[in-house]
Every structure is written in C-alpha cells, then in structure tokens.
Design an enzyme around this catalytic site. Structure first.
Site, short mmCIF file in Angstrom:
data_model
loop_
_atom_site.label_atom_id
_atom_site.label_comp_id
_atom_site.label_asym_id
_atom_site.label_seq_id
_atom_site.Cartn_x
_atom_site.Cartn_y
_atom_site.Cartn_z
N GLY A 164 0.82 -1.22 0.00
CA GLY A 164 0.00 0.00 0.00
C GLY A 164 0.85 1.26 0.00
O GLY A 164 0.38 2.34 0.31
N ASP A 213 2.09 -0.76 -14.04
CA ASP A 213 2.92 -1.37 -12.99
C ASP A 213 3.47 -2.71 -13.43
O ASP A 213 4.65 -3.02 -13.21
CB ASP A 213 2.10 -1.60 -11.72
CG ASP A 213 1.51 -0.32 -11.22
OD1 ASP A 213 1.97 0.74 -11.65
OD2 ASP A 213 0.58 -0.38 -10.40
#
Ligand code: NG1
Length: 512
Positions: A164, A213
């Site tokens: 996160g 990503d």
C-alpha cells in the site's frame, strides 16, 4: 522473436550495477535467508526463485488506463518467491511467507478443471498469489487444453516492496506469482504474455488495472526508464537516464498513509476508471462518433476518442502535441458542468440509467452520485501532454543541464497540482511532503502511483539530497509519527536507481 523473461543463475544479473563491484551484501543475505528458511520450512531446497520488482513512476499518473504513454521504471525492492514443484498428487499450493507472524501460512487447492476463486470481499494476503495463478492458468489452458491441471507448489515468499506504499507491491506480487506458476509448469514465458496475464490477474483481485505497474515490473532494464505506450497496443521503449550536470538523484519517500487500492476502489481507483470511460463515451456522443471498443478496462478510452475525433477532422497527420491540445480545447468547451449525475449522462447517451449502470458500473461497483467528467478528462489530456514534454526534454541532448532539470521538475510539480486539484487523488500528507521537499531544494516533487496516500517521488540535485532527507524527517516523519523507529525511518526514504525487471533465478544462484 518476442523477448522471454530471463532465467539467470547469478544474483549480479539481478541486483548488480554492471560494474565488478558486486552487489550490496544485504541483497545476498536476504536471498540466502529465503533459501535457508525454505529448507527449514519444507525440508527441501527450492527449485528456483521467481522475482518481480516494484516500480516508481516518474510521470504519467492515472493515464495508463486511458491508454496514454507513461514513464516508470523498476526499483530494486521486489517480491521473491522460492518454489519447489510437487510433481504428483492434487494441485495443492502451500503458501508461506518469511514474515510468518504478519502473513500466516495458507493452503489452496485448484479445482481440477475449474477457475481459481478469489474472495474479493475477504482480502487475504495470499489473494495476490491466487490472482497470479488465475492469469497463468488461462495461458496454460490455452496451450495445453481446458483440462490442463497445474502442478502443485510449495512456496515461500519474501517481499520488501512496502504494501500500500505506492511502489506497486501488488503488481510485483502478482507478476512474481504468475511467473512462478508458468516456470513450475515448464513454460518459458515471453514478457508480453506475462504482461497480458498479469493485467487480467490483477483485475481478478477487484481493480481495473491500467497495466503500467506490471509493464514496469516485467520489462524494466537496469539503468533505463521505461517509456510505455498503450495505444494502439502495448509497446515498451528503454530510455537511457541521461548524464546530468549538475548531477541529480531520484528520491522516493513514503507517506505511511496506506491506501489499499482493492478496498478503496469503489470510491477511488475504479471510480476514476469509470469517470474517464464515461468522459470518452459522452465526448464521442457529442461529436456523433461511434467508438470501436479498445483494450482499456471498460472498452472505451480517451485515447480512442482522440483518435476518432482527429480522424473525423482530418487531423490525424498532425503531431501528438497538436492533437492533445485540440482535445483539451474540446473538453473545455464541450463539457461545461462541474459534475454530471447518472440521469444527465444517461440522457446524453440516450440510454436508460439502468443500462448505464449495467454497462459501466456493474463489473466492479462504484460509490458516487455524480461524476466529474470535465476535470478527469482534463487531467488525462494535460498529463499526456506533460509526458510528451518530459520525454522530449530527456532526449534533446545527451547531457541534462540545469535548465532542463528545472523543466523536468516543473512538469512533475504540475502533475502534483493536477493530481491534487483536478483528479483529486492526492491527500494532505502527500501535498505536505511535496512542499517540504521543494522548499529544501527538490526540482520537482509529486505523488507516484495511485495516490490517496502511498509514495512521493522527487527529482533532487545531488548536493541537496541530504537537505531534502533531513527536512522530510524533521518536518514530516517526526512531526506526524513522533514514535517512529529508526528502522522504519530507514525504510521511509529510498534513493532509487532504475532496477532490473522480472526474472527466474535458478542454478548456482541458489547455492547459498
Ligand atoms: P499503484 O496503485 O500505485 O500500484 C495504480 C495502477 C496503475 C496506474 C496508477 C496510477 C494497478 C495495479 N496499478 O498504481 O496501473 O493506473 O495507479 O497512475 O492497478
């Protein structure tokens, strides 16, 4: 021939800097610890270790899923998965983590012909591994037939990409997992196939992933930035980091404000995907254009709209900059409301609210009464223009002088402004960190990744690196987290050099 994900038998090929200096001892120790812990856990040596890194995005935020170009690169932080293949018996996965107190061991069995089921409501850490399995199973079944049953695997995972934290730990985890399954089942996968699989995989965890990503994790090469293009299909270009005078450093600093993309998706990430998709179809309708579906998450992207409206105007031969400027003008003049309700959008599209929801808001739910189409589209087009300018500045000459560095920094600062005000994906802590860093000498500072917390990235003159770090400690970390430990603080700021993408590590490298 399409490039395969490399199989390497030395750690230098992964973590080295290309010089004979070897690699920092902590990388060797961590890898050795993984192999030894695996032996203790399973009484056997692993067959191989699959590895995929996190990434930092320099510029191009929240535009990959609108199919515009972005410029990330891999960092050295990564997910390592040590694997022992179980040749017989049912396809059972034992999934352990070196950090067993935080991530307890879990087991999963893949139904013989069935799908991998991931409970999206129950966010277990091993979901990301199962997501990787689900994507790779699709490819394996395409190749070997629908009845293909994967081999069982004993696994031990070690990730040091902060969860996160904005460096895309989830993509690193999913890519390493999918790669592990492919390798365990004897497939040398191409980078492109792994990318396609991982994008599908990540969507199975509940996020409309854009692809940046996974691309950065898989395709990056040490020493290069990765210029990713998504239109009309994915292509990656390795852009060398130019020499600079004065020298500069890319500094990545965590905010320690955690935003779990999968949990907050209905109000944040997925909502933005829905908003830009609605902006595309609304704009197309206003111009009487029938968009052909594209490969973006919901099938219609702003890049697609740009292409079609330019075609209609006979302007497709114009430069990209011209075209992006033109669509910015279109948004400013044609999307005149601050926010559009479901009813208003349905009316423009000439469909019922029920159909609108079914088509654009049912795959993943969103929580919103109104949709800021103008602001979101403006961010996307203006950010696409900034990426072009950034890329152009990098390639203008072999050495970056101060003026060019200031230009790059300014573009990064503009991105932050737009993320904060127009796309609304920043948060007060990130804004704070960026202004602290700029005040103490950074050329440019911005959030990196999805935002709403996570990480910041800073372009800093070499002689200001200490000052920026000190200022962040004093004015952000100590103030916001008075009890922060020295160890956490050490992890908070990473000086990152562009790192190596995914690989399978085997052979001699496992003799630790
Ligand atoms: P994070 O959440 O930082 O990994 C996400 C998306 C990217 C991109 C950025 C915003 C996933 C896996 N990642 O990154 O594709 O859209 O937000 O630029 O969904």
């Amino acid at each position: 021939m399409a490039a395969e994900v490399p199989w390497v038998d030395s750690l230098e090929q992964v973590y080295g800097d290309g010089t004979p200096n070897g690699i920092p001892s902590e990388y060797r120790q961590r890898f050795g610890n993984l192999v030894k812990t695996f032996e203790r856990e399973y009484d056997q040596k692993p067959d191989f270790v699959s590895r995929s890194p996190g990434r930092v995005n320099l510029i191009g935020e929240h535009i990959d899923y609108s199919l515009y170009n972005v410029l990330p690169t891999a960092v050295v932080n990564d997910v390592l998965i040590a694997v022992q293949v179980v040749e017989s018996g049912e396809p059972k996965f034992s999934i352990a983590n070196v950090n067993s107190s935080k991530y307890p061991k879990e087991e999963a069995i893949i139904p013989k012909s069935g799908e991998v089921t991931i409970d999206k409501q129950n966010h277990k850490w091993s979901n990301y591994f199962l997501a990787g399995v689900s994507g790779s199973l699709q490819t394996l079944r395409k190749k070997h037939g629908d009845n293909f049953v994967p081999k069982g695997m004993k696994l031990l995972i070690d990730g040091n990409v902060p969860a996160g934290g904005g460096l895309s730990s989830s993509a690193a985890f999913v890519c390493a997992s999918a790669l592990a399954v492919m390798a365990a089942n004897g497939l040398r996968v191409t980078k492109q196939d792994l990318l396609d699989e991982c994008i599908v995989s990540e969507r199975s965890v509940g996020v409309y992933s854009g692809g940046m990503d996974q691309a950065a994790s898989i395709f990056s090469e040490r020493g290069y930035l990765l210029y990713c293009q998504f239109w009309p299909k994915f292509a990656a270009e390795h852009v060398p980091v130019p020499q600079a005078d004065p020298e500069f450093t890319i500094l990545v600093a965590q905010s320690f404000v955690t935003s779990d993309k999968a949990v907050t998706a209905p109000k944040h990430y997925n909502l933005r995907v829905v908003e830009v998709t609605l902006a595309s179809v609304v704009l197309a309708k206003l111009f009487d254009i029938a968009l052909n579906p594209d490969h973006s998450s919901l099938g219609f992207s702003l890049r697609n709209f740009q292409e079609e409206v330019m075609k209609k105007d006979g302007k497709l031969e114009e430069t990209m900059k011209y075209q992006v400027d033109a669509v910015i003008d279109i948004v400013k003049s044609r999307l005149d409301k601050d926010a559009y309700t479901r009813e208003e959008i349905a009316k423009i599209l000439e469909i019922s609210v029920e159909n609108l929801e079914k088509e654009y808001m049912s795959k993943f739910p969103v929580q919103a009464d109104s949709f800021k189409l103008r602001q979101r589209a403006l961010h996307v087009f203006e950010e696409a223009r900034r990426v072009l300018a950034f890329r152009q500045t990098l390639s203008q000459s072999s050495t970056l002088d101060k003026e060019k560095l200031l230009r790059l920094g300014d573009l990064m600062n503009q991105t932050q402004e737009s993320c904060a005000k127009t796309y609304e994906c920043s948060c007060p802590e990130i804004d704070d960190m960026c202004s602290i860093a700029r005040k103490s000498g950074a050329y440019g500072s911005r959030l990196t990744g999805a935002g709403w917390g996570g990480c910041t990235v800073h372009l800093v003159p070499q002689d200001k690196v200490d000052a920026v770090q000190e200022a962040l400690k004093k004015e952000y970390y100590y103030k916001k987290f008075p009890k922060i430990t020295a160890e956490t603080l050490k992890e908070a700021i990473v000086i990152s050099k562009p790192g190596q993408g995914s690989s399978v590590i085997h052979g001699n490298a496992l003799s630790v």
